[in-house]
Design an enzyme around this catalytic site. Structure first.
Site, short mmCIF file in Angstrom:
data_model
loop_
_atom_site.label_atom_id
_atom_site.label_comp_id
_atom_site.label_asym_id
_atom_site.label_seq_id
_atom_site.Cartn_x
_atom_site.Cartn_y
_atom_site.Cartn_z
N GLU A 118 65.44 86.45 -41.21
CA GLU A 118 66.45 87.01 -42.12
C GLU A 118 66.95 88.34 -41.55
O GLU A 118 66.28 88.97 -40.73
CB GLU A 118 65.83 87.29 -43.50
CG GLU A 118 65.20 86.07 -44.16
CD GLU A 118 64.65 86.35 -45.56
OE1 GLU A 118 64.91 85.55 -46.46
OE2 GLU A 118 63.94 87.36 -45.74
N ASP A 167 67.22 94.33 -50.20
CA ASP A 167 67.72 94.79 -48.89
C ASP A 167 68.83 95.84 -48.93
O ASP A 167 69.76 95.73 -49.74
CB ASP A 167 68.32 93.63 -48.10
CG ASP A 167 67.50 92.37 -48.14
OD1 ASP A 167 66.37 92.40 -48.65
OD2 ASP A 167 68.00 91.35 -47.65
N TRP A 217 58.05 90.97 -49.83
CA TRP A 217 58.22 89.84 -50.76
C TRP A 217 56.90 89.33 -51.32
O TRP A 217 56.88 88.63 -52.33
CB TRP A 217 59.00 88.70 -50.09
CG TRP A 217 60.48 88.99 -50.03
CD1 TRP A 217 61.23 89.16 -48.90
CD2 TRP A 217 61.39 89.13 -51.14
NE1 TRP A 217 62.55 89.42 -49.24
CE2 TRP A 217 62.66 89.40 -50.60
CE3 TRP A 217 61.24 89.08 -52.53
CZ2 TRP A 217 63.79 89.60 -51.41
CZ3 TRP A 217 62.36 89.29 -53.33
CH2 TRP A 217 63.61 89.53 -52.77
C1 FRU Z 1 65.91 89.30 -47.43
C2 FRU Z 1 66.76 88.32 -48.21
C3 FRU Z 1 68.00 87.94 -47.43
C4 FRU Z 1 68.94 87.53 -48.49
C5 FRU Z 1 68.60 88.48 -49.61
C6 FRU Z 1 68.76 87.89 -50.99
O1 FRU Z 1 65.07 90.08 -48.21
O2 FRU Z 1 65.99 87.18 -48.54
O3 FRU Z 1 67.77 86.96 -46.46
O4 FRU Z 1 70.28 87.65 -48.10
O5 FRU Z 1 67.26 88.87 -49.42
O6 FRU Z 1 68.60 88.87 -51.95
#
Ligand code: FRU
Length: 524
Positions: free
Chosen positions: A229, A46, A324
């Site tokens: 998220e 992210d 993902w």
């Molecule tokens: C989103 C996420 C967030 C988290 C991060 C961990 O892609 O899962 O929710 O903070 O990545 O790397």
């Protein structure tokens, strides 16, 4: 079958022609993009802490310096003065005894409400989730909480606040993360939104250190195919009016329309405490329905920059260009993942109600090196562009306005090809009234069964006679902005040899090019 034969003919004719142009095969670092942001090496996910300060756009990002797969999270860091050229800086935040550094945001504390400022200069304050591995392994549910850090040297070095965490996880909610903070002009307080399992929480603070819970939103609305998220929450003015609305961006994984990770949005009003949906938006986000920011599979966890100066006033956005479903398996070697191009979000009135549109940030025009005009003409099968323009689609922007005859069943679009017979196609299907992105024959795909099992589609919301496509191609990705940003689709692909050929195709009928322009963009 016929279609594929026609395509192979097209590819064959092109590559049979002797061109003096260097037909680049694979570079020493296959799939490294030309103009998209990538980490110098290792794993990235992210975008984080995006803030504009003293002429610099900061881009922090989820980073694991130890491997090309996800691991203990740090914040990597880069800055840009023009949203095109990025300078890599040292890692900004390292894990500590409170945990790993997960996603979050950053703000300029102009009034020094936090007291972190020095010598009359406002500090930068980062607000992020810490994730305590030991807590998770022990089966506890309170291992994610919100912490802060500050910088007095333009984000170059950071000090974590001694009072961390500023929001402990007293409710023991397993997924409790990704704070995005803005200064709320109306209440003259900081406003934080973060994701808590299947909803978001709003909190407020006078000083970024002491926080009060305001309300929750979302349990009953929108898509819930996965965990929520990385929210973002900000006011926007409806284009061409003085009307103000609040927009909530909400990433979720899985549950996006074409599979895996995606970002939905909500439009409404905020009274300083509670977010309530716009009546016209309710219908679009009830019973599991959702409004989607992007219909491709590779735009996730995107958020917007804080503190863009008022005279500019744009809502500038950037997302993680992966999913993902397969992010850790994609066939890049020394690094993994790129960001999308920076985009401007606007709030537009449409016949279906208010909608968020995405357009490439105007700064990207500076990448244009040369242009080629596609004349007004009828396309019946394939119209070569690369041969005529001499430009490579490994590094290209295309603007196209197309009309299809009334009632025609045409499918048209752009096709990228290489000598291996691999193709990527992106365009519009008049029968289904859908934009599509097809990477099912675009090269490597066996690294994940989820990667290229189907063509990605998005229903066209408008009915204007002229269909507009604005596209960016960069070695291993395509970003489509259709009909002035009403639909965007972002997809990555991995041809086993660079796509060096591009053409316009029309099937089951003809398409009329009303206007078209192709730009070669600057390389690395
Ligand atoms: C989103 C996420 C967030 C988290 C991060 C961990 O892609 O899962 O929710 O903070 O990545 O790397």
């Amino acid at each position: 079958m016929l279609k594929r034969l026609a395509l192979l003919y097209f590819i064959g004719v092109f590559f049979a022609c002797k061109t003096t142009r260097n037909q680049a095969k694979m570079s020493p670092e296959p799939y490294r993009p030309n103009f998209h942001f990538t980490p110098p090496s290792m794993w990235m996910n992210d975008p984080n802490g995006m803030v504009f300060f003293e002429g610099e756009y900061h881009l922090f990002y989820q980073y694991y310096p130890g491997s090309t797969v996800w691991g203990p999270m740090h914040w990597g860091h880069a800055v840009s003065r023009d949203l095109v050229h990025w300078e890599h800086l040292p890692i900004a935040l390292y894990p500590d005894s409170l945990g790993l550094i997960f996603s979050g945001s950053a703000v300029v504390d102009w009034n020094n409400t936090s007291g972190f400022g020095q010598n009359g200069k406002p500090p930068l304050v980062a607000i992020f989730t810490q994730h305590l591995m030991e807590g998770e392994k022990a089966g506890r549910h309170d291992f994610q909480y919100q912490s802060i850090a500050y910088s007095n040297d333009r984000g170059r070095t950071w000090t974590k606040y001694r009072g961390n965490p500023v929001i402990p996880n007293t409710e023991h909610i397993h997924d409790f993360r990704d704070p995005k903070v803005i200064w709320n002009e109306e209440s003259q307080k900081w406003l934080m939104v973060f994701a808590a399992k299947d909803q978001v929480k709003f909190w407020s603070s006078p000083d970024l250190k002491h926080w009060t819970h305001l309300s929750d939103f979302g349990k009953e609305w929108g898509a819930h195919g996965g965990v929520w998220e990385c929210p973002d929450f900000f006011p926007m003015t409806v284009a061409g009016t003085n009307q103000k609305k609040w927009v909530l961006l909400q990433s979720l994984n899985p549950g996006s329309p074409n599979g895996g990770s995606g970002t939905q949005y909500f439009i409404g009003d905020f009274d300083g405490k509670t977010f309530s949906l716009d009546p016209a938006c309710k219908e679009s986000v009830s019973d599991g329905k959702a409004l989607w920011l992007d219909w491709g599979r590779d735009n996730y966890a995107g958020v917007t920059w804080s503190d863009i100066p008022k005279p500019d006033g744009r809502r500038l956005f950037l997302g993680w260009m992966s999913n993902w479903d397969y992010a850790m398996l994609v066939p890049t070697k020394n690094w993994r993942s790129a960001m999308t191009i920076p985009r401007e979000l606007t709030l537009e009135k449409t016949s279906a109600g208010l909608r968020v549109f995405s357009q490439p940030a105007r700064e990207l025009k500076r990448m244009r090196k040369g242009s080629y005009n596609i004349e007004r003409q009828e396309v019946n099968e394939n119209l070569d562009i690369s041969q005529k323009s001499g430009f490579s689609p490994a590094n290209m922007e295309v603007e196209l306005e197309i009309e299809i005859p009334e009632g025609a069943k045409t499918t048209f679009g752009l096709v990228l090809a290489n000598t291996k017979g691999e193709t990527y196609r992106v365009g519009f299907d008049a029968v289904k009234n859908e934009f599509f992105s097809d990477r099912t024959h675009a090269g490597q795909r066996d690294f994940s069964k989820n990667f290229a099992e189907k063509i990605h589609t998005a229903t066209r919301p408008g009915s204007q006679q002229t269909i507009k496509l604005h596209l960016f191609f960069d070695v291993a990705s395509c970003e489509l902005f259709a009909d002035d940003g009403a639909v965007s689709m972002t997809d990555i692909f991995f041809p086993s040899e660079n796509f060096e050929r591009i053409g316009i195709f029309a099937e089951n009928g003809s398409a009329r090019v009303v206007s078209g322009k192709v730009y070669q963009l600057q390389g690395r």
